[in-house]
Write a protein that holds these residues in place. Structure first.
Motif, mmCIF file in Angstrom:
data_model
loop_
_atom_site.group_PDB
_atom_site.id
_atom_site.type_symbol
_atom_site.label_atom_id
_atom_site.label_comp_id
_atom_site.label_asym_id
_atom_site.label_seq_id
_atom_site.Cartn_x
_atom_site.Cartn_y
_atom_site.Cartn_z
ATOM 1 N N ALA A 25 -41.089 9.184 -59.049
ATOM 2 C CA ALA A 25 -40.881 9.462 -57.632
ATOM 3 C C ALA A 25 -39.677 8.684 -57.128
ATOM 4 C CB ALA A 25 -42.127 9.065 -56.831
ATOM 5 N N TRP A 26 -39.031 9.240 -56.104
ATOM 6 C CA TRP A 26 -37.910 8.533 -55.481
ATOM 7 C C TRP A 26 -37.817 8.908 -54.006
ATOM 8 C CZ3 TRP A 26 -37.757 12.381 -58.972
ATOM 9 C CH2 TRP A 26 -37.079 13.542 -58.654
ATOM 10 N N ALA A 27 -37.379 7.943 -53.209
ATOM 11 C CA ALA A 27 -37.173 8.137 -51.778
ATOM 12 C C ALA A 27 -35.719 8.520 -51.545
ATOM 13 C CB ALA A 27 -37.508 6.855 -51.019
ATOM 14 N N SER A 28 -35.511 9.457 -50.617
ATOM 15 C CA SER A 28 -34.140 9.879 -50.328
ATOM 16 C C SER A 28 -34.056 10.508 -48.947
ATOM 17 C CB SER A 28 -33.660 10.873 -51.383
ATOM 18 O OG SER A 28 -34.446 12.048 -51.346
ATOM 19 N N ARG A 29 -32.819 10.751 -48.500
ATOM 20 C CA ARG A 29 -32.595 11.467 -47.248
ATOM 21 C C ARG A 29 -33.023 12.919 -47.431
ATOM 22 N NH1 ARG A 29 -31.353 9.400 -42.373
ATOM 23 N NH2 ARG A 29 -30.331 11.351 -41.944
ATOM 24 N N ASP A 30 -33.567 13.487 -46.368
ATOM 25 C CA ASP A 30 -33.919 14.902 -46.353
ATOM 26 C C ASP A 30 -32.845 15.616 -45.550
ATOM 27 O OD1 ASP A 30 -34.974 17.413 -46.076
ATOM 28 O OD2 ASP A 30 -36.939 16.746 -45.376
ATOM 29 N N HIS A 31 -31.856 16.148 -46.228
ATOM 30 C CA HIS A 31 -30.706 16.758 -45.558
ATOM 31 C C HIS A 31 -31.021 18.127 -44.969
ATOM 32 C CE1 HIS A 31 -28.066 13.535 -46.810
ATOM 33 N NE2 HIS A 31 -28.595 13.621 -48.019
ATOM 34 N N GLN A 32 -32.182 18.677 -45.289
ATOM 35 C CA GLN A 32 -32.563 19.985 -44.758
ATOM 36 C C GLN A 32 -33.341 19.879 -43.447
ATOM 37 O OE1 GLN A 32 -34.366 22.472 -47.719
ATOM 38 N NE2 GLN A 32 -33.066 21.656 -49.324
ATOM 39 N N ARG A 33 -33.698 18.662 -43.063
ATOM 40 C CA ARG A 33 -34.495 18.474 -41.854
ATOM 41 C C ARG A 33 -33.587 18.347 -40.637
ATOM 42 N NH1 ARG A 33 -38.987 14.189 -42.316
ATOM 43 N NH2 ARG A 33 -39.260 13.883 -40.136
ATOM 44 N N SER A 34 -33.914 19.033 -39.574
ATOM 45 C CA SER A 34 -33.053 19.038 -38.393
ATOM 46 C C SER A 34 -33.511 18.065 -37.315
ATOM 47 C CB SER A 34 -32.982 20.452 -37.808
ATOM 48 O OG SER A 34 -34.274 20.884 -37.439
ATOM 49 N N SER A 35 -34.721 17.500 -37.434
ATOM 50 C CA SER A 35 -35.194 16.549 -36.435
ATOM 51 C C SER A 35 -35.941 15.412 -37.113
ATOM 52 C CB SER A 35 -36.119 17.257 -35.437
ATOM 53 O OG SER A 35 -37.271 17.713 -36.093
ATOM 54 N N GLY A 36 -36.120 14.330 -36.392
ATOM 55 C CA GLY A 36 -36.823 13.166 -36.933
ATOM 56 C C GLY A 36 -35.923 12.318 -37.802
ATOM 57 N N CYS A 37 -36.520 11.385 -38.516
ATOM 58 C CA CYS A 37 -35.754 10.437 -39.321
ATOM 59 C C CYS A 37 -35.088 11.088 -40.525
ATOM 60 C CB CYS A 37 -36.651 9.295 -39.792
ATOM 61 S SG CYS A 37 -37.147 8.216 -38.456
ATOM 62 N N GLY A 38 -35.707 12.090 -41.097
ATOM 63 C CA GLY A 38 -35.100 12.812 -42.200
ATOM 64 C C GLY A 38 -35.171 12.125 -43.550
ATOM 65 N N TYR A 39 -36.340 11.621 -43.924
ATOM 66 C CA TYR A 39 -36.539 11.023 -45.245
ATOM 67 C C TYR A 39 -37.649 11.755 -45.975
ATOM 68 C CZ TYR A 39 -33.402 7.331 -43.956
ATOM 69 O OH TYR A 39 -32.278 6.641 -43.573
ATOM 70 N N GLN A 40 -37.594 11.670 -47.290
ATOM 71 C CA GLN A 40 -38.591 12.349 -48.110
ATOM 72 C C GLN A 40 -38.883 11.548 -49.365
ATOM 73 O OE1 GLN A 40 -36.731 16.071 -49.010
ATOM 74 N NE2 GLN A 40 -35.494 15.247 -50.679
ATOM 75 N N ILE A 41 -40.010 11.884 -49.974
ATOM 76 C CA ILE A 41 -40.360 11.382 -51.296
ATOM 77 C C ILE A 41 -40.308 12.587 -52.221
ATOM 78 C CG2 ILE A 41 -42.079 10.220 -52.732
ATOM 79 C CD1 ILE A 41 -43.404 9.342 -50.009
ATOM 80 N N SER A 42 -39.491 12.516 -53.258
ATOM 81 C CA SER A 42 -39.441 13.562 -54.274
ATOM 82 C C SER A 42 -40.276 13.103 -55.453
ATOM 83 C CB SER A 42 -38.001 13.827 -54.710
ATOM 84 O OG SER A 42 -37.246 14.288 -53.611
ATOM 85 N N VAL A 43 -41.093 14.012 -55.971
ATOM 86 C CA VAL A 43 -42.053 13.660 -57.022
ATOM 87 C C VAL A 43 -41.990 14.704 -58.133
ATOM 88 C CG1 VAL A 43 -44.464 13.096 -57.521
ATOM 89 C CG2 VAL A 43 -43.576 12.764 -55.202
ATOM 90 N N LYS A 44 -41.933 14.256 -59.384
ATOM 91 C CA LYS A 44 -42.028 15.154 -60.532
ATOM 92 C C LYS A 44 -43.504 15.324 -60.873
ATOM 93 C CE LYS A 44 -37.683 15.802 -61.759
ATOM 94 N NZ LYS A 44 -37.062 17.097 -61.876
#
Length: 83
Positions: A32-51
């Protein structure tokens, strides 16, 4: 034997939750890794990506995060599983 994995992207409410969620899932053996969510238009814009190897493992990742107080938003799937 099928070694296909999918990546799920789980939107969270802040960078703090993204990092906490990443560390939590890593303790359970997930990649897993934390990163910016560039597809989000509102809010903080972070995500957790998980394999994940399958839908069951993806569901378990969501449950681990929820049970440990990680505040989730919506999720997007880049491999055919939960969205």
């Amino acid at each position: 034997m099928n070694h296909m994995t999918q990546q799920i992207d789980i939107a969270v409410s802040s960078l703090t939750y993204a990092i906490k969620g990443q560390h939590l899932l890593e303790r359970y053996g997930y990649i897993a890794w934390a990163s910016r969510d560039h597809q989000r238009s509102s809010g903080c814009g972070y995500q957790i990506s998980v394999k994940c190897k399958d839908k069951q493992q993806a569901e378990q990742a969501f449950e681990i995060l929820r049970e440990n107080g990680i505040k989730l938003k919506e999720s997007r799937d880049s491999g055919g599983g939960r969205s």
